[in-house]
Design an enzyme around this catalytic site. Sequence first.
Site, PDB file in Angstrom:
ATOM      1  N   HIS A  82       0.836  -1.193   0.000  1.00  0.00           N
ATOM      2  CA  HIS A  82       0.000   0.000   0.000  1.00  0.00           C
ATOM      3  C   HIS A  82       0.871   1.243   0.000  1.00  0.00           C
ATOM      4  CE1 HIS A  82      -3.414   2.622   0.828  1.00  0.00           C
ATOM      5  NE2 HIS A  82      -2.650   3.220   1.712  1.00  0.00           N
ATOM      6  N   ASP A 161     -14.775   3.392   8.640  1.00  0.00           N
ATOM      7  CA  ASP A 161     -13.722   4.323   8.237  1.00  0.00           C
ATOM      8  C   ASP A 161     -14.239   5.320   7.208  1.00  0.00           C
ATOM      9  OD1 ASP A 161     -10.971   5.359   7.832  1.00  0.00           O
ATOM     10  OD2 ASP A 161     -11.297   4.518   5.838  1.00  0.00           O
ATOM     11  N   ARG A 168     -14.145  13.509   9.600  1.00  0.00           N
ATOM     12  CA  ARG A 168     -12.880  14.155   9.986  1.00  0.00           C
ATOM     13  C   ARG A 168     -12.496  15.226   8.983  1.00  0.00           C
ATOM     14  NH1 ARG A 168      -9.371   9.398   9.476  1.00  0.00           N
ATOM     15  NH2 ARG A 168      -7.662  10.830   9.857  1.00  0.00           N
ATOM     16  N   SER A 183      -7.096   4.335  10.017  1.00  0.00           N
ATOM     17  CA  SER A 183      -7.891   4.440   8.791  1.00  0.00           C
ATOM     18  C   SER A 183      -7.262   3.623   7.659  1.00  0.00           C
ATOM     19  CB  SER A 183      -7.998   5.920   8.413  1.00  0.00           C
ATOM     20  OG  SER A 183      -8.503   6.080   7.116  1.00  0.00           O
ATOM     21  N   LYS A 187      -8.452  -0.666   6.248  1.00  0.00           N
ATOM     22  CA  LYS A 187      -8.808  -1.072   4.892  1.00  0.00           C
ATOM     23  C   LYS A 187      -7.902  -2.191   4.387  1.00  0.00           C
ATOM     24  CE  LYS A 187      -8.839   3.391   4.187  1.00  0.00           C
ATOM     25  NZ  LYS A 187      -9.022   4.812   3.855  1.00  0.00           N
TER      26      LYS A 187
HETATM   27  N1  URA Z   1      -5.743   8.277   3.977  1.00  0.00           N
HETATM   28  C1  URA Z   1      -6.670   7.497   4.575  1.00  0.00           C
HETATM   29  O1  URA Z   1      -7.095   6.491   4.007  1.00  0.00           O
HETATM   30  N2  URA Z   1      -7.117   7.849   5.787  1.00  0.00           N
HETATM   31  C2  URA Z   1      -6.678   8.934   6.445  1.00  0.00           C
HETATM   32  O2  URA Z   1      -7.127   9.183   7.559  1.00  0.00           O
HETATM   33  C3  URA Z   1      -5.722   9.739   5.821  1.00  0.00           C
HETATM   34  C4  URA Z   1      -5.262   9.373   4.591  1.00  0.00           C
END
Ligand code: URA
Length: 441
Positions: A82, A161, A168, A183, A187
């Site tokens: 990632h 998320d 956020r 976050s 994923k």
């Molecule tokens: N990328 C994400 O997936 N989440 C965040 O909180 C910040 C950047």
Amino acid sequence: MRMYDIIMKKRNGGELTTEEINFFIKGYTKGEIPDYQVSALMMAIYFQKMNKRETAELTKAMVESGDIIDLSAIEGIKVDKHSTGGVGDTTTLVLGPIVSAAGVPVAKMSGRGLGHTGGTIDKLESFTGFNVEMPIERFIRNVNEKKIAIGGQTANLAPADKKLYSLRDVTATVDNMSLIAASIMSKKIASGADAIVLDVKTGSGAFMKDEESSFKLAEEMVDIGTHVGRNTVAVVTDMDEPLGFAVGNALEVIEAIDTLKGKGPKDLTELCLTLGAYMLILGEKAKSFEEARGILEEIISSGKGIEKLKVLVEAQGGNPDFVDDISLFPKAKVVKKVLAARTGYVKAIKADDIGIAALVLGAGRETKESKVDLAVGVVLHKKIGDFVNEGEAIATIHSNCEEKTLQSEEIIQKAYGIVDEEVLTKPLIKGIVTKDGTIKF
Ligand code: URA
Ligand code: CA
């Protein structure tokens, strides 16, 4: 349990229990806890922070808020990669084939998303006929038979998320290390990999602009991985200028093909060999970094990497002839050179702005509904440290619209900083974070 008490506890600097974290994530996902209370909690977390245990428990709760992909029917250790996001990042298109050729099963599911260019699956659609939608059974069969499949993401991964991130975003609570790390990792964990290699970008084109916070984010994410039993390694890498030369969709696929043929840009090649080496180590196909890197270099020089790309393209209905005849890829109507306004050394290339120069041409999505133009984008000719003469081409624009070409050209001109003094280049790889500690280069 009451949300009010959880907010007050965190506001006063207390440590949240696992039950409290699960309560608010479950309640928020179901719509039982309102946005205003979760906003208040996010702000309390922003100021009071969370410790490692709370961060890991938050991640787990977000993973459990939706589907968890089961890849256990795939033989071998599934290692995912990632990137925290940059400009012109073509690594997946190179890494997938070389790592797969080394025997690590590549089961990559990616979204399309918003960005300067399309995502990996948009890029792959530059191969006419390439199909990214397939049932999970077929996806798994492809990985078992061909050792590689790259498909679109249809599962409902970490919906908590999704909701939290949007909240956020509008309440000035994005930039908290624990929340960002949870976050991203939620994923990744939900998508079923056994082990994870993270490319944490740092610099002007990255989410984290300075090295110190990039290392901190890397450490937070490795801690989460360790806590939930997923072996995780993070590589902190430079994103002060775009990666490679190409920023676009088909243009980046062509760049990936060059790289797989051993003729790619130095920085992209170096990054792929480094990330790939850690994927091989986590996938137990090599014991040391040197051994892993040697294996990958051989895969590129012997042509096994480029062959694997053909296997992937053919298995998913695309035309593998494109690999040896790049004139078959979608082509833009207008090809225009951007000329240097002065003589000197390239000191800076604002990566974000080059991304926007590609986006205005139509290479990416400005809204979820926009359609990506696969042919358009920007190809840089000069990178940081290079010497350039006035009137020499610094970049080429590939466009399907005259007006957008001019707009893009103006942005590229401003993105380049050219100075009289010689410019020293900085190393691409800044350091490595593993569960055993951090090494900064
Ligand atoms: N990328 C994400 O997936 N989440 C965040 O909180 C910040 C950047
Ligand atoms: Ca690139």
